[in-house]
Write an enzyme that holds these catalytic residues in place. Structure first.
Site, PDB file in Angstrom:
ATOM      1  N   GLY A  93       6.685   6.348  25.910  1.00 31.11           N
ATOM      2  CA  GLY A  93       6.901   5.634  24.650  1.00 31.11           C
ATOM      3  C   GLY A  93       8.358   5.318  24.408  1.00 31.11           C
ATOM      4  O   GLY A  93       8.688   4.383  23.686  1.00 31.11           O
ATOM      5  N   ALA A 101       6.182   9.546  23.833  1.00 29.93           N
ATOM      6  CA  ALA A 101       5.358   9.814  22.650  1.00 29.93           C
ATOM      7  C   ALA A 101       5.188  11.327  22.533  1.00 29.93           C
ATOM      8  O   ALA A 101       5.483  12.073  23.478  1.00 29.93           O
ATOM      9  CB  ALA A 101       3.993   9.154  22.831  1.00 29.93           C
ATOM     10  N   GLU A 127       8.852   2.155  26.235  1.00 29.40           N
ATOM     11  CA  GLU A 127       8.129   1.106  25.497  1.00 29.40           C
ATOM     12  C   GLU A 127       8.894   0.686  24.242  1.00 29.40           C
ATOM     13  O   GLU A 127       8.942  -0.486  23.886  1.00 29.40           O
ATOM     14  CB  GLU A 127       6.727   1.601  25.144  1.00 29.40           C
ATOM     15  CG  GLU A 127       5.835   1.717  26.367  1.00 29.40           C
ATOM     16  CD  GLU A 127       4.513   2.370  26.054  1.00 29.40           C
ATOM     17  OE1 GLU A 127       4.511   3.450  25.442  1.00 29.40           O
ATOM     18  OE2 GLU A 127       3.474   1.808  26.416  1.00 29.40           O
ATOM     19  N   GLU A 169       3.111   8.178  32.286  1.00 28.68           N
ATOM     20  CA  GLU A 169       1.855   8.547  31.638  1.00 28.68           C
ATOM     21  C   GLU A 169       0.758   8.938  32.630  1.00 28.68           C
ATOM     22  O   GLU A 169      -0.032   9.832  32.379  1.00 28.68           O
ATOM     23  CB  GLU A 169       1.362   7.390  30.765  1.00 28.68           C
ATOM     24  CG  GLU A 169       2.168   7.171  29.499  1.00 28.68           C
ATOM     25  CD  GLU A 169       3.406   6.315  29.702  1.00 28.68           C
ATOM     26  OE1 GLU A 169       3.849   6.118  30.844  1.00 28.68           O
ATOM     27  OE2 GLU A 169       3.950   5.867  28.671  1.00 28.68           O
TER      28      GLU A 169
HETATM   29  N1  T1G Z   1       5.787  15.399  23.807  1.00 27.05           N
HETATM   30  C1  T1G Z   1       5.848  16.604  23.217  1.00 27.05           C
HETATM   31  N2  T1G Z   1       6.742  17.568  23.552  1.00 27.05           N
HETATM   32  C2  T1G Z   1       7.592  17.275  24.556  1.00 27.05           C
HETATM   33  C3  T1G Z   1       7.579  16.037  25.243  1.00 27.05           C
HETATM   34  C4  T1G Z   1       6.621  15.074  24.823  1.00 27.05           C
HETATM   35  N3  T1G Z   1       6.549  13.871  25.378  1.00 27.05           N
HETATM   36  N4  T1G Z   1       8.543  16.075  26.192  1.00 27.05           N
HETATM   37  C5  T1G Z   1       9.130  17.272  26.098  1.00 27.05           C
HETATM   38  N5  T1G Z   1       8.570  17.999  25.125  1.00 27.05           N
HETATM   39  C6  T1G Z   1       8.939  19.348  24.708  1.00 27.05           C
HETATM   40  C7  T1G Z   1       8.649  20.357  25.789  1.00 27.05           C
HETATM   41  O1  T1G Z   1       7.311  20.821  25.677  1.00 27.05           O
HETATM   42  C8  T1G Z   1       9.668  21.429  25.455  1.00 27.05           C
HETATM   43  O2  T1G Z   1       9.162  22.127  24.336  1.00 27.05           O
HETATM   44  C9  T1G Z   1      10.873  20.645  24.976  1.00 27.05           C
HETATM   45  O3  T1G Z   1      10.360  19.368  24.546  1.00 27.05           O
HETATM   46  C10 T1G Z   1      11.904  20.428  26.049  1.00 27.05           C
HETATM   47  O4  T1G Z   1      11.210  19.841  27.145  1.00 27.05           O
HETATM   48  C11 T1G Z   1       2.579   6.201  24.097  1.00 27.05           C
HETATM   49  C12 T1G Z   1       1.343   7.789  25.924  1.00 27.05           C
HETATM   50  C13 T1G Z   1      12.257  14.515  29.012  1.00 27.05           C
HETATM   51  C14 T1G Z   1      12.547  15.139  31.407  1.00 27.05           C
HETATM   52  O5  T1G Z   1       5.864  12.385  30.040  1.00 27.05           O
HETATM   53  O6  T1G Z   1       9.503  14.923  31.271  1.00 27.05           O
HETATM   54  O7  T1G Z   1       4.824   8.412  25.936  1.00 27.05           O
HETATM   55  O8  T1G Z   1       9.011  24.353  25.473  1.00 27.05           O
HETATM   56  O9  T1G Z   1      11.668  21.707  28.744  1.00 27.05           O
HETATM   57  O10 T1G Z   1      13.608  20.115  31.110  1.00 27.05           O
HETATM   58  O11 T1G Z   1       2.727   5.111  26.148  1.00 27.05           O
HETATM   59  O12 T1G Z   1      10.717  16.981  28.712  1.00 27.05           O
HETATM   60  O13 T1G Z   1      11.010  23.764  24.082  1.00 27.05           O
HETATM   61  O14 T1G Z   1       8.784  24.147  22.959  1.00 27.05           O
HETATM   62  O15 T1G Z   1      10.734  19.484  29.543  1.00 27.05           O
HETATM   63  O16 T1G Z   1      15.261  18.885  29.558  1.00 27.05           O
HETATM   64  C15 T1G Z   1       5.556  10.290  28.330  1.00 27.05           C
HETATM   65  C16 T1G Z   1       7.749  14.350  29.180  1.00 27.05           C
HETATM   66  C17 T1G Z   1       4.671  10.877  27.273  1.00 27.05           C
HETATM   67  C18 T1G Z   1       8.095  12.878  29.357  1.00 27.05           C
HETATM   68  C19 T1G Z   1      13.310  16.656  29.586  1.00 27.05           C
HETATM   69  N6  T1G Z   1       6.765  11.076  28.458  1.00 27.05           N
HETATM   70  N7  T1G Z   1       8.958  15.157  29.068  1.00 27.05           N
HETATM   71  O17 T1G Z   1      13.169  17.787  30.411  1.00 27.05           O
HETATM   72  O18 T1G Z   1      13.116  19.642  28.693  1.00 27.05           O
HETATM   73  S1  T1G Z   1       3.186   9.964  27.093  1.00 27.05           S
HETATM   74  C20 T1G Z   1       6.806  12.100  29.320  1.00 27.05           C
HETATM   75  C21 T1G Z   1       9.715  15.400  30.180  1.00 27.05           C
HETATM   76  C22 T1G Z   1       3.699   8.532  26.357  1.00 27.05           C
HETATM   77  C23 T1G Z   1       3.197   6.277  25.460  1.00 27.05           C
HETATM   78  C24 T1G Z   1       2.718   7.411  26.285  1.00 27.05           C
HETATM   79  C25 T1G Z   1      10.874  16.337  29.977  1.00 27.05           C
HETATM   80  C26 T1G Z   1      12.249  15.631  29.981  1.00 27.05           C
HETATM   81  P1  T1G Z   1       9.523  23.699  24.193  1.00 27.05           P
HETATM   82  P2  T1G Z   1      11.633  20.222  28.636  1.00 27.05           P
HETATM   83  P3  T1G Z   1      13.886  19.155  29.997  1.00 27.05           P
END
Ligand code: T1G
Length: 699
Positions: A103, A63, A106, A126
């Protein structure tokens, strides 16, 4: 508005593609367009199957975390989109690659089938953000993988491999390549089978498989709520109640719990760190158009504990590295240190024996600097002595090819002086690894006055590749982390002189969430190491002219009480077990008398925490004032990743935000009055006073 979801027809199979770079975040716009696409598909009886996939490096990675700061998730709700998918008249196959997280998973679970590339990682992380899966993850995952495996995935937050997901029933097919062909083949097979659609939310949850007392045991194994364990407990509760609630009601309960968690101080702190870690990699004003030097080979000068650990980071990432020493015995010892470390990891099952050999094959040894002349990056990790390092840097500047980045691992010497010795200051940078260098995630990248931005961004990109969390620091004594450590340790020792004992101090500090209290930390790192830093600074005239300053660590050093390594330091040791030592109390009483410090019979834990945390915050503020750190978030990233500051409190500067600048200023003033401020220990930084003034104006 550039469309993020595209529909492509292949006969009776519809391809629905999400294209929302860089990680296909499940943003409001994606949700809106995806729902529209499925509503249209549902109305088209000619569609016999749908294949859902993403372009770019990963399927939906989660998400949009930035939406969590809003009062509620903007419409369309993810659950509405998933309901539209599950209501489809035909099978929906998710084609998975990259990091299918939160998400994203999901979304995949709302589809009828899942095909994944073998390299895919899948998870519900999460909990690492202080929240819970908020779009059906707590209800659908147990239906596919079983309650125990699902809870393990959700309460740990760690991703699983595609193979493991297949074994658990989360993924139906794993392929080495040709993902789309496999997904379309599966679609055709499901169409031909004419089997009833397998809708995950209607799959039964078998309660009989769950042992008596299972959920209570789960809850008891989790961190306490006040230590960041709220979300994990909410996950267990959601799964448990999902056994008896109708699916719709279970989703509502899950979303209530999600909203409770997303508004918690822990989640706000963890989300702050998520973005701060990514922001830290950026030089302000440089933008994203950065030209970088490729770093494909590395040399390390010095095969001691640090040099060997540093070399392992690169071998672990598949980068050839050469260790250079002055004599064969030292080189052999270094290479044997590396092998022993890898074999210990293999014995614990962390890596295979094959990986041990593969990594060892990437580490060469040499006694000649000429052998690293063509390396893209050379890091000196020699003895912490200015003359020794200056000689090495000068030699490297003469020998290394044009374009080689020359780095120093110094933790305390002036990087500008070493840069000048190299004769190539624009190619010169500090890379401060933390011991053990192959384990600690933090890397301080120290920018010399003449270090080029290209060198900085190249090293920051490399740091990410070797699994480090890196922060850019300017040149000052102790850079960011160790400089802030000074005031923290100063007050810990004054509290000892005033009558507190190590156990009380460490318990109070660990009670606020630090991984280890100051006394235990120094005993583990070495009283001699800590004392030498103080003595070195005294020699350089860098200490306050307060004779009581760090007098305890100097006295312990003088008495040969070096900590764990001598089984006595601040504590006495039985193996690794720390035991309170009355002798220390006597030593502190003696020092207190010598320095005219009044001892007190009772010192509260609150005072201990305040006296150690306020100097940390105040010095962090000075570091920001001087531009040594670009952002407050950078300071937080340093202390969470390098010094065991609790992530669920966001770091010293985030904690300061939560406390409020006025409170901090008034407490600094309180201690200036109650303890005296002869040496400026309690003088508030300009950064804090400016922020206080700004908040006055704003309010
Ligand atoms: N939301 C918003 N921005 C995100 C994002 C996210 N989930 N994931 C990455 N970004 C942005 C990040 O800030 C960066 O921005 C760019 O994308 C590249 O990210 C409803 C509640 C997938 C392993 O926890 O683990 O879903 O700095 O540098 O090294 O139930 O991104 O370029 O401006 O990290 O290649 C759950 C979080 C969310 C995964 C890729 N998902 N992301 O790593 O790139 S909660 C996560 C990561 C949720 C639902 C629940 C990593 C990656 P900028 P990056 P990367």
């Amino acid at each position: 508005m550039y469309s993020l979801v595209h529909v492509k027809r292949q006969g009776s199979i519809l391809g629905i593609e999400i294209d929302n770079p860089p990680v296909n975040v499940f943003s409001q716009q994606v949700r809106f367009e995806l729902r529209e696409a499925f509503i249209a598909a549902a109305a088209d009886s000619a569609v016999e199957a749908v294949v859902l996939f993403c372009v770019g490096k990963t399927f939906v990675a989660g998400a949009d975390i930035s939406e969590f700061d809003l009062d509620s998730i903007p419409q369309p709700d993810p659950n509405d989109v998933f309901e539209a998918i599950e209501a489809m008249h035909c099978p929906v196959i998710a084609a998975l690659h990259g990091s299918v997280l939160g998400g994203g998973l999901e979304l995949a679970l709302a589809c009828h089938y899942r095909v994944a590339l073998a390299s895919t990682r899948l998870g519900l992380p999460e909990v690492t953000l202080g929240v819970i899966p908020g779009a059906g993850g707590t209800q659908r995952l147990p239906r596919l993988a079983g309650v125990e495996a699902a809870l393990d995935i959700m309460t740990n937050g760690a991703p699983v491999s595609a193979q493991r997901a297949y074994e658990l029933g989360i993924v139906d097919i794993v392929v080495e390549d040709e993902l789309f062909a496999a997904a379309f083949d599966l679609a055709r097979a499901v169409i031909e089978s004419a089997k009833p659609l397998r809708v995950v939310s209607t799959m039964p949850l078998d309660k009989r498989q769950i042992p008596e007392g299972f959920f209570d045991r789960c809850r008891n194994s989790l961190p306490k709520v006040d230590r960041g364990g709220r979300a994990a407990r909410e996950i267990v509760d959601c799964v448990e109640t999902g056994l008896t609630l109708p699916f719709g009601a279970a989703l509502e309960r899950e979303r209530t719990a999600f909203n409770l968690c997303k508004n918690s101080s822990e989640s706000v702190a963890l989300r702050h760190l998520f973005f701060a870690e990514r922001e830290a990699a950026r030089i302000p004003g440089l933008g994203s158009t950065k030209v970088e030097r490729r770093i494909e080979t590395v040399g390390v000068i010095g095969a001691g504990t640090m040099g060997s650990g540093i070399a392992m980071n690169f071998a672990n990432a598949g980068i050839p590295v050469m260790l250079v020493e002055t004599n064969d015995q030292a080189l052999k010892r270094g290479l044997s240190l590396v092998r022993k470390s890898y074999e210990a990891s293999a014995a614990k099952g962390r890596i295979t024996l094959e990986q041990v050999e593969k990594r060892m094959a990437l580490i060469d040894g040499s006694l000649a600097y000429a052998d690293i002349a063509d390396r893209d990056l050379v890091i000196e990790a020699a003895f912490e002595n200015m003359e020794v390092k200056q000689t090495i840097c000068r030699q490297l500047g003469e020998i290394c090819k044009a374009g080689t980045i020359i780095a120093t691992n110094t933790s305390s010497l002036d990087v500008n002086v070493l840069a000048s010795a190299s004769g190539r200051p624009t190619d010169f940078v500090g890379m401060h690894f933390f011991s053990p260098a192959n384990v600690m995630k933090l890397l301080e990248v120290v920018r010399g006055d003449k270090t080029s931005s290209q060198v900085i961004t190249s090293v920051m990109t490399l740091a990410k590749k070797i699994g480090k969390v890196s922060v850019i620091s300017g040149v000052c004594y102790g850079f960011i982390g160790n400089r802030m450590l000074e005031g923290y340790l100063r007050e810990a020792e004054f509290l000892l002189l005033e009558g507190a004992n190590p156990l009380q101090i460490d318990r109070a500090i660990e009670g606020m969430g630090m991984a280890m209290g100051p006394c235990r930390m120094i005993d583990m790192a070495g009283v001699d190491v800590a004392a030498k830093v103080v003595l070195e600074r005294q020699r350089a005239g860098g200490l306050p002219d307060d004779p009581a300053y760090r007098s305890v660590v100097r006295e312990l050093f003088a008495r040969g009480r070096f900590g764990q390594k001598t089984s006595i330091g601040y504590y006495r040791y039985d193996g690794r077990t720390a035991i309170d030592d009355p002798e220390l109390g006597a030593l502190c009483a003696e020092l207190a008398e010598r320095h005219g410090i009044v001892r007190r019979s009772a010192i509260s834990d609150e005072e201990i925490v305040e006296r150690c945390m306020l100097p940390l915050i105040n010095e962090g503020a000075r570091i920001l004032d001087e531009g040594i750190a670009y952002r407050a978030g950078d300071v937080d990233v340093v202390w969470v990743n390098g010094y065991g500051f609790p992530a669920y409190k966001g770091g010293p500067m985030h904690m300061a935000d939560v406390m409020g600048t006025h409170t901090i200023l008034s407490r600094l003033s309180h201690f200036a009055t109650s303890r005296g401020n002869e040496y400026g220990y309690w003088t508030a930084s300009d950064w804090l006073t400016r922020r206080a003034r700004a908040t006055n104006v704003a309010s």
